[in-house]
Design an enzyme around this catalytic site. Sequence first.
Site, PDB file in Angstrom:
ATOM      1  N   GLY A  47      -6.670  -4.056  -2.595  1.00 11.83           N
ATOM      2  CA  GLY A  47      -6.341  -3.536  -4.004  1.00 11.83           C
ATOM      3  C   GLY A  47      -5.954  -1.999  -4.012  1.00 11.83           C
ATOM      4  O   GLY A  47      -6.669  -1.405  -4.766  1.00 11.83           O
ATOM      5  N   HIS A  48      -5.036  -1.792  -3.238  1.00 11.29           N
ATOM      6  CA  HIS A  48      -4.537  -0.306  -3.019  1.00 11.29           C
ATOM      7  C   HIS A  48      -3.336  -0.473  -2.442  1.00 11.29           C
ATOM      8  O   HIS A  48      -2.952  -1.636  -1.914  1.00 11.29           O
ATOM      9  CB  HIS A  48      -5.542   0.401  -2.420  1.00 11.29           C
ATOM     10  CG  HIS A  48      -5.563   0.210  -0.911  1.00 11.29           C
ATOM     11  ND1 HIS A  48      -6.705  -0.756  -0.444  1.00 11.29           N
ATOM     12  CD2 HIS A  48      -4.970   0.495  -0.036  1.00 11.29           C
ATOM     13  CE1 HIS A  48      -6.661  -0.798   1.060  1.00 11.29           C
ATOM     14  NE2 HIS A  48      -5.673  -0.133   1.288  1.00 11.29           N
ATOM     15  N   ALA A  49      -2.660   0.643  -2.145  1.00  8.49           N
ATOM     16  CA  ALA A  49      -1.598   1.018  -1.523  1.00  8.49           C
ATOM     17  C   ALA A  49      -1.565   2.289  -0.929  1.00  8.49           C
ATOM     18  O   ALA A  49      -2.232   2.844  -1.468  1.00  8.49           O
ATOM     19  CB  ALA A  49      -0.256   0.909  -2.546  1.00  8.49           C
TER      20      ALA A  49
END
Length: 134
Positions: A47-49
């Site tokens: 749930g991130h970059a």
Amino acid sequence: MNFELITIPKVEDYRGNIAVIEKDTLPFEIKRVYYLFDVPSTAKRGGHAHKAQLELLIPLSGSFDVVLKDGTNEQIVSLNKPDKGLLIKANIWRELENFSSGSVCLVISSGEFLEADYIREYEEYLAYVANGHK
């Protein structure tokens, strides 16, 4: 999209195989290694970059899906073989889901933990890539 599947060299033996990650296996110097385990099948991780960091995800045991997004496209990659890794390059949103019982995800990273390299909100990520960060 900015990812690729990497075949990890292995030595096959009737007593069991050995997968080897050495200098030429990865396109980056290893700065951090961690792993996910005991993840409930209904849980989602990631749930991130990352703005700059590259990561190689390897399913050491079991299986899981990686949902990849670049702001326009979405692709799901299923990982279930410990000699196949998913190299996720910079500026790709990732979500890990559908963990099988007993699965272990090894993550090999090009950078040490740096909060400023993370984008943790999807709307912020969309704005980031819309401003030319690909």
